[in-house]
Design a protein around this motif. Structure first.
Motif, short mmCIF file in Angstrom:
data_model
loop_
_atom_site.label_atom_id
_atom_site.label_comp_id
_atom_site.label_asym_id
_atom_site.label_seq_id
_atom_site.Cartn_x
_atom_site.Cartn_y
_atom_site.Cartn_z
N TRP A 1 0.84 -1.20 0.00
CA TRP A 1 0.00 0.00 0.00
C TRP A 1 0.87 1.25 0.00
CZ3 TRP A 1 -5.42 -0.22 0.49
CH2 TRP A 1 -5.94 -1.46 0.80
N PHE A 2 0.36 2.32 -0.58
CA PHE A 2 0.89 3.64 -0.29
C PHE A 2 -0.29 4.58 -0.15
CE2 PHE A 2 1.09 3.45 -4.92
CZ PHE A 2 0.56 4.66 -5.31
N TYR A 3 -0.06 5.69 0.53
CA TYR A 3 -1.16 6.57 0.92
C TYR A 3 -1.09 7.90 0.19
CZ TYR A 3 -2.00 3.18 4.54
OH TYR A 3 -2.28 2.02 5.19
N LEU A 4 -2.21 8.30 -0.39
CA LEU A 4 -2.36 9.60 -1.02
C LEU A 4 -3.31 10.41 -0.14
CD1 LEU A 4 -2.93 8.50 -4.72
CD2 LEU A 4 -0.82 9.31 -3.69
N ARG A 5 -2.74 11.17 0.75
CA ARG A 5 -3.49 11.95 1.74
C ARG A 5 -4.39 11.04 2.57
NH1 ARG A 5 -3.96 18.12 0.79
NH2 ARG A 5 -1.92 18.36 -0.14
N PHE A 6 -5.69 11.03 2.24
CA PHE A 6 -6.65 10.26 3.03
C PHE A 6 -6.98 8.90 2.42
CE2 PHE A 6 -7.70 14.76 3.84
CZ PHE A 6 -7.38 14.78 5.18
N VAL A 7 -6.49 8.65 1.21
CA VAL A 7 -6.90 7.46 0.48
C VAL A 7 -5.74 6.48 0.37
CG1 VAL A 7 -7.84 6.63 -1.71
CG2 VAL A 7 -8.49 8.87 -0.88
N PRO A 8 -5.89 5.29 0.93
CA PRO A 8 -4.87 4.26 0.70
C PRO A 8 -5.05 3.64 -0.68
CG PRO A 8 -6.57 3.41 2.15
CD PRO A 8 -6.91 4.84 1.89
N VAL A 9 -3.94 3.39 -1.37
CA VAL A 9 -3.99 2.83 -2.73
C VAL A 9 -3.21 1.53 -2.74
CG1 VAL A 9 -3.36 3.24 -5.13
CG2 VAL A 9 -4.09 5.14 -3.72
N GLN A 10 -3.82 0.50 -3.33
CA GLN A 10 -3.17 -0.79 -3.49
C GLN A 10 -3.11 -1.12 -4.98
OE1 GLN A 10 -5.10 -4.08 -1.57
NE2 GLN A 10 -3.20 -5.21 -1.39
N PRO A 11 -2.01 -0.74 -5.62
CA PRO A 11 -1.92 -0.89 -7.08
C PRO A 11 -2.03 -2.33 -7.57
CG PRO A 11 -0.19 0.54 -6.30
CD PRO A 11 -0.85 -0.07 -5.10
N SER A 12 -1.69 -3.31 -6.74
CA SER A 12 -1.79 -4.69 -7.20
C SER A 12 -3.24 -5.06 -7.54
CB SER A 12 -1.23 -5.63 -6.15
OG SER A 12 -1.98 -5.55 -4.95
N GLU A 13 -4.20 -4.48 -6.85
CA GLU A 13 -5.60 -4.74 -7.18
C GLU A 13 -6.00 -4.08 -8.50
OE1 GLU A 13 -7.60 -6.85 -5.58
OE2 GLU A 13 -5.91 -7.27 -4.26
N LEU A 14 -5.45 -2.90 -8.77
CA LEU A 14 -5.75 -2.23 -10.03
C LEU A 14 -5.11 -2.93 -11.22
CD1 LEU A 14 -5.22 1.46 -8.85
CD2 LEU A 14 -7.39 0.27 -9.17
N ILE A 15 -3.91 -3.45 -11.02
CA ILE A 15 -3.19 -4.09 -12.13
C ILE A 15 -3.80 -5.45 -12.48
CG2 ILE A 15 -1.39 -5.34 -10.89
CD1 ILE A 15 -0.73 -3.16 -13.90
N LYS A 16 -4.53 -6.06 -11.55
CA LYS A 16 -5.22 -7.32 -11.86
C LYS A 16 -6.24 -7.13 -12.97
CE LYS A 16 -5.00 -9.34 -7.26
NZ LYS A 16 -5.81 -9.75 -6.08
#
Length: 120
Positions: A103-118
């Motif tokens: 995970w990495f965090y953009l202000r208030f929103v955590p982002v998990q790129p592995s889910e997007l790349i699926k």
């Protein structure tokens, strides 16, 4: 052009998603019912937070469904490259949570790129 895109919209899928969202919110409410007796801020309420995420998800769903599929086909290489860059950013800037750096965090929103790349 707008009516042509929505002509083949899957209403059964939308109703199914709405029912699952409603069931999930009801289950969260049921699981946290005893906790709701204590005074908390509104954002700390699990039901409110889940409802906000559900509304944002539905808005994103309608936006993505409104875009013609040929756009995704034509820009698939660019979308894939952006996904790989996001995965590299996790490797560099990601936070380790429960032993996994995903995970990495953009202000208030955590982002998990592995889910997007699926999806890509």
């Amino acid at each position: 052009m707008g009516r042509r895109i929505w002509r083949n919209f899957d209403v059964v899928l939308l109703v199914s998603a709405l029912l699952l969202i409603g069931l999930g919110i009801a289950m969260i409410y049921s699981a946290t019912l005893e906790r709701s007796g204590s005074p908390t801020r509104l954002w700390d309420d699990f039901v409110f937070r889940q409802a906000v995420y559900a509304i944002v998800g539905l808005v994103v769903m309608f936006i993505v469904a409104g875009i013609d599929y040929r756009f995704y086909r034509d820009s698939s290489h660019l979308i894939y490259a952006i996904g790989l860059v996001l995965l590299l950013l996790v490797f560099i800037f990601g936070r380790t949570t429960f032993g996994a750096q995903s995970w990495f965090y953009l202000r208030f929103v955590p982002v998990q790129p592995s889910e997007l790349i699926k999806i890509v």
